[in-house]
Design a protein around this motif. Structure first.
Motif, PDB file in Angstrom:
ATOM      1  N   MET A   1       0.830  -1.186   0.000  1.00  0.00           N
ATOM      2  CA  MET A   1       0.000   0.000   0.000  1.00  0.00           C
ATOM      3  C   MET A   1       0.869   1.243   0.000  1.00  0.00           C
ATOM      4  O   MET A   1       1.928   1.270   0.620  1.00  0.00           O
ATOM      5  CB  MET A   1      -0.884   0.017   1.238  1.00  0.00           C
ATOM      6  N   SER A   2       0.422   2.281  -0.711  1.00  0.00           N
ATOM      7  CA  SER A   2       1.172   3.534  -0.763  1.00  0.00           C
ATOM      8  C   SER A   2       0.208   4.685  -1.023  1.00  0.00           C
ATOM      9  O   SER A   2      -0.931   4.490  -1.452  1.00  0.00           O
ATOM     10  CB  SER A   2       2.235   3.487  -1.862  1.00  0.00           C
ATOM     11  N   ILE A   3       0.693   5.891  -0.734  1.00  0.00           N
ATOM     12  CA  ILE A   3      -0.064   7.106  -0.995  1.00  0.00           C
ATOM     13  C   ILE A   3       0.335   7.628  -2.371  1.00  0.00           C
ATOM     14  O   ILE A   3       1.516   7.891  -2.618  1.00  0.00           O
ATOM     15  CB  ILE A   3       0.224   8.169   0.072  1.00  0.00           C
ATOM     16  N   SER A   4      -0.622   7.760  -3.271  1.00  0.00           N
ATOM     17  CA  SER A   4      -0.314   8.269  -4.610  1.00  0.00           C
ATOM     18  C   SER A   4      -0.585   9.771  -4.727  1.00  0.00           C
ATOM     19  O   SER A   4      -0.027  10.442  -5.594  1.00  0.00           O
ATOM     20  CB  SER A   4      -1.117   7.513  -5.673  1.00  0.00           C
ATOM     21  N   ARG A   5      -1.450  10.283  -3.847  1.00  0.00           N
ATOM     22  CA  ARG A   5      -1.736  11.716  -3.831  1.00  0.00           C
ATOM     23  C   ARG A   5      -2.043  12.152  -2.416  1.00  0.00           C
ATOM     24  O   ARG A   5      -2.776  11.469  -1.697  1.00  0.00           O
ATOM     25  CB  ARG A   5      -2.909  12.045  -4.767  1.00  0.00           C
ATOM     26  N   LEU A   6      -1.477  13.281  -2.007  1.00  0.00           N
ATOM     27  CA  LEU A   6      -1.654  13.779  -0.647  1.00  0.00           C
ATOM     28  C   LEU A   6      -1.986  15.262  -0.696  1.00  0.00           C
ATOM     29  O   LEU A   6      -1.288  16.037  -1.357  1.00  0.00           O
ATOM     30  CB  LEU A   6      -0.373  13.565   0.169  1.00  0.00           C
ATOM     31  N   THR A   7      -3.051  15.647  -0.013  1.00  0.00           N
ATOM     32  CA  THR A   7      -3.460  17.047   0.073  1.00  0.00           C
ATOM     33  C   THR A   7      -3.471  17.471   1.532  1.00  0.00           C
ATOM     34  O   THR A   7      -4.022  16.770   2.386  1.00  0.00           O
ATOM     35  CB  THR A   7      -4.859  17.258  -0.538  1.00  0.00           C
ATOM     36  N   ILE A   8      -2.865  18.607   1.814  1.00  0.00           N
ATOM     37  CA  ILE A   8      -2.764  19.131   3.181  1.00  0.00           C
ATOM     38  C   ILE A   8      -3.237  20.580   3.177  1.00  0.00           C
ATOM     39  O   ILE A   8      -2.742  21.387   2.384  1.00  0.00           O
ATOM     40  CB  ILE A   8      -1.309  19.068   3.693  1.00  0.00           C
ATOM     41  N   GLU A   9      -4.161  20.910   4.060  1.00  0.00           N
ATOM     42  CA  GLU A   9      -4.663  22.293   4.143  1.00  0.00           C
ATOM     43  C   GLU A   9      -4.729  22.747   5.600  1.00  0.00           C
ATOM     44  O   GLU A   9      -5.256  22.031   6.458  1.00  0.00           O
ATOM     45  CB  GLU A   9      -6.051  22.407   3.509  1.00  0.00           C
ATOM     46  N   SER A  10      -4.177  23.929   5.859  1.00  0.00           N
ATOM     47  CA  SER A  10      -4.240  24.586   7.177  1.00  0.00           C
ATOM     48  C   SER A  10      -3.650  23.729   8.283  1.00  0.00           C
ATOM     49  O   SER A  10      -4.150  23.680   9.410  1.00  0.00           O
ATOM     50  CB  SER A  10      -5.693  24.967   7.525  1.00  0.00           C
ATOM     51  N   PHE A  11      -2.554  23.052   7.972  1.00  0.00           N
ATOM     52  CA  PHE A  11      -1.881  22.165   8.924  1.00  0.00           C
ATOM     53  C   PHE A  11      -0.536  22.781   9.285  1.00  0.00           C
ATOM     54  O   PHE A  11       0.353  22.880   8.439  1.00  0.00           O
ATOM     55  CB  PHE A  11      -1.693  20.781   8.302  1.00  0.00           C
ATOM     56  N   ARG A  12      -0.402  23.229  10.522  1.00  0.00           N
ATOM     57  CA  ARG A  12       0.805  23.946  10.976  1.00  0.00           C
ATOM     58  C   ARG A  12       1.111  25.075   9.993  1.00  0.00           C
ATOM     59  O   ARG A  12       0.253  25.904   9.721  1.00  0.00           O
ATOM     60  CB  ARG A  12       1.966  22.984  11.197  1.00  0.00           C
ATOM     61  N   ASN A  13       2.344  25.117   9.433  1.00  0.00           N
ATOM     62  CA  ASN A  13       2.657  26.222   8.512  1.00  0.00           C
ATOM     63  C   ASN A  13       2.402  25.859   7.056  1.00  0.00           C
ATOM     64  O   ASN A  13       2.811  26.582   6.142  1.00  0.00           O
ATOM     65  CB  ASN A  13       4.111  26.669   8.686  1.00  0.00           C
ATOM     66  N   LEU A  14       1.711  24.732   6.824  1.00  0.00           N
ATOM     67  CA  LEU A  14       1.366  24.319   5.463  1.00  0.00           C
ATOM     68  C   LEU A  14      -0.055  24.789   5.160  1.00  0.00           C
ATOM     69  O   LEU A  14      -1.031  24.125   5.508  1.00  0.00           O
ATOM     70  CB  LEU A  14       1.476  22.800   5.318  1.00  0.00           C
ATOM     71  N   SER A  15      -0.177  25.953   4.519  1.00  0.00           N
ATOM     72  CA  SER A  15      -1.510  26.473   4.197  1.00  0.00           C
ATOM     73  C   SER A  15      -2.206  25.594   3.182  1.00  0.00           C
ATOM     74  O   SER A  15      -3.396  25.272   3.317  1.00  0.00           O
ATOM     75  CB  SER A  15      -1.397  27.902   3.656  1.00  0.00           C
ATOM     76  N   SER A  16      -1.475  25.196   2.151  1.00  0.00           N
ATOM     77  CA  SER A  16      -2.037  24.332   1.120  1.00  0.00           C
ATOM     78  C   SER A  16      -0.895  23.636   0.399  1.00  0.00           C
ATOM     79  O   SER A  16       0.006  24.297  -0.123  1.00  0.00           O
ATOM     80  CB  SER A  16      -2.867  25.143   0.120  1.00  0.00           C
ATOM     81  N   ALA A  17      -0.913  22.305   0.419  1.00  0.00           N
ATOM     82  CA  ALA A  17       0.144  21.530  -0.228  1.00  0.00           C
ATOM     83  C   ALA A  17      -0.462  20.320  -0.914  1.00  0.00           C
ATOM     84  O   ALA A  17      -1.366  19.677  -0.377  1.00  0.00           O
ATOM     85  CB  ALA A  17       1.199  21.090   0.786  1.00  0.00           C
ATOM     86  N   GLN A  18       0.032  20.037  -2.108  1.00  0.00           N
ATOM     87  CA  GLN A  18      -0.370  18.847  -2.859  1.00  0.00           C
ATOM     88  C   GLN A  18       0.888  18.097  -3.279  1.00  0.00           C
ATOM     89  O   GLN A  18       1.783  18.691  -3.879  1.00  0.00           O
ATOM     90  CB  GLN A  18      -1.192  19.214  -4.102  1.00  0.00           C
ATOM     91  N   LEU A  19       0.957  16.829  -2.946  1.00  0.00           N
ATOM     92  CA  LEU A  19       2.101  16.005  -3.294  1.00  0.00           C
ATOM     93  C   LEU A  19       1.627  14.771  -4.044  1.00  0.00           C
ATOM     94  O   LEU A  19       0.559  14.229  -3.762  1.00  0.00           O
ATOM     95  CB  LEU A  19       2.875  15.550  -2.049  1.00  0.00           C
ATOM     96  N   SER A  20       2.469  14.316  -4.980  1.00  0.00           N
ATOM     97  CA  SER A  20       2.240  13.043  -5.668  1.00  0.00           C
ATOM     98  C   SER A  20       3.432  12.137  -5.379  1.00  0.00           C
ATOM     99  O   SER A  20       4.379  12.049  -6.180  1.00  0.00           O
ATOM    100  CB  SER A  20       2.078  13.257  -7.179  1.00  0.00           C
ATOM    101  N   PRO A  21       3.444  11.474  -4.234  1.00  0.00           N
ATOM    102  CA  PRO A  21       4.608  10.683  -3.845  1.00  0.00           C
ATOM    103  C   PRO A  21       4.800   9.460  -4.726  1.00  0.00           C
ATOM    104  O   PRO A  21       3.863   8.953  -5.353  1.00  0.00           O
ATOM    105  CB  PRO A  21       4.281  10.263  -2.398  1.00  0.00           C
TER     106      PRO A  21
END
Length: 367
Positions: A1-21
């Motif tokens: 199992m793995s993460i293919s897409r990750l979205t982070i919003e309003s988490f600590r100093n990450l206002s908005s982040a999108q990653l495709s690991p």
């Protein structure tokens, strides 16, 4: 199992982040305070419903935001398992969790869906703090290995809460005896499941310890939380007056522990700080491999500040052991060369974090 897409919003100093690991090793680098550890923390939240850095959940929500939002698209070994995980935490404490669009009430479902192994500078708590950290380590693995463990464990916690409240209220033993019988009823399956798990873990750990600490004769044993020669029901009755005076239950499955010894000394007294870090890493890797063997699932490894405490040779050894698991790995570092120079293959993905902005580096950092 793995993460293919990750979205982070309003988490600590990450206002908005999108990653495709990538499926393999994902390197996240940046200066101290840039937000690279926050990426790992966000993934941990998705798998555990809490932080590995703070017990106060509201602290991770950005000051100007009313909530944080996390989302992951998963690639699963088994198509029937959940493939989308969403997590939202409100400042008032409310939590919303959805898997494939369906709301779930138990955070334990997150752990089933997204098994997480974390290795951080704070991982030493497994060895240096009290037995709670080691008990949590055992219970994480037992939870995944034995479907009957979790409901029995929940009942043990419920009964212990009731018994301790009665002790604080000064209840007679006749009032407590019913709860003692119930505690014994559920303590047995919890204890047996834990013991089986530690025995299995020992088998997986031997080869890894030989690689990491070849000169160290390590002995790991499980202690159930009360004298193994004494019946728990009898012990609870014998210790009633002591428990009453202290206001809590002294012995029982809630006191179980994992003992790690080198010769006749506790591991934390016999090993150097670097050796202890390798030992913690070995335990996490062994646990991940055992999970794969028992359930067919791979853990996701979160490794924060890997270069600290380890020289280049041991970093190389650790990274090889991690990549050989075939699991998805997220590793942070200040300087990317500290990781890249120790890899036998290039990272799957490289991300740079600066002032809360996450950017994927398109080219590998080593030819």
């Amino acid at each position: 199992m793995s993460i293919s897409r990750l979205t982070i919003e309003s988490f600590r100093n990450l206002s908005s982040a999108q990653l495709s690991p990538g499926d393999g090793l994902n390197l996240i680098y940046g200066a101290n305070g840039s937000g690279k550890t926050s990426v790992l923390e966000a993934i941990y939240f998705l798998g555990m419903g809490r932080s590995f850095r703070s017990h106060i959940t509201q602290r991770v929500i950005q000051r100007e935001a009313d909530q944080l939002t996390l989302f992951a698209q998963l690639q699963q070994e088994h198509p029937a398992q959940g493939s989308k995980v969403g997590f939202r935490k409100h400042r008032n404490g409310d939590t919303d969790v959805k898997i494939d669009g369906s709301r779930v009430k138990r955070l334990s479902v997150l752990a089933e869906t997204l098994p997480i192994q974390v290795i951080t500078p704070e991982s030493f708590s497994l060895l240096f703090e009290g037995p709670q950290s080691r008990r949590q380590f055992i219970d994480w693995g037992t939870f995944h290995a034995d479907a009957n463990f979790y409901p029995a464990w929940v009942n043990v916690r419920r009964i212990m809460k009731q018994r301790n409240q009665l002790l604080r209220d000064g209840a007679s033993y006749q009032q407590i005896q019913y709860w003692d019988n119930e505690l014994v009823r559920y303590a047995e399956p919890v204890t047996e499941a834990r013991k089986r798990y530690v025995d299995s873990l020992n088998e997986r750990l031997k080869g890894i310890i030989e690689e990491f600490l070849p000169q160290v004769q390590l002995k790991i044993s499980f202690t159930r939380g009360w004298d193994s020669k004494t019946d728990l029901n009898q012990l609870l009755e014998q210790q009633y007056l002591r428990d009453l005076g202290m206001g809590h239950t002294v012995s029982g499955p809630h006191k179980a522990d994992l003992r790690l010894r080198v010769a006749n000394l506790p591991a934390q007294d016999a090993l150097s700080r670097g050796q202890l870090k390798l030992l913690v890493c070995a335990l996490r890797i062994a646990q991940g491999r055992l999970l794969r063997q028992q359930t067919g699932k791979n853990s996701i490894y979160l490794v924060d500040d890997l270069p600290s405490e380890l020289d280049a040779q041991h970093r190389q050894l650790l990274l090889k052991q991690l990549t050989d698991t075939g699991a998805q790995i997220f590793v942070t570092a200040i300087e990317p060369a500290a990781i890249v120079d120790c890899l036998h293959i290039a990272p799957s993905r490289v991300f740079h974090v600066e002032q809360g902005l996450v950017t994927q580096i398109e080219h590998t950092m080593r030819e």
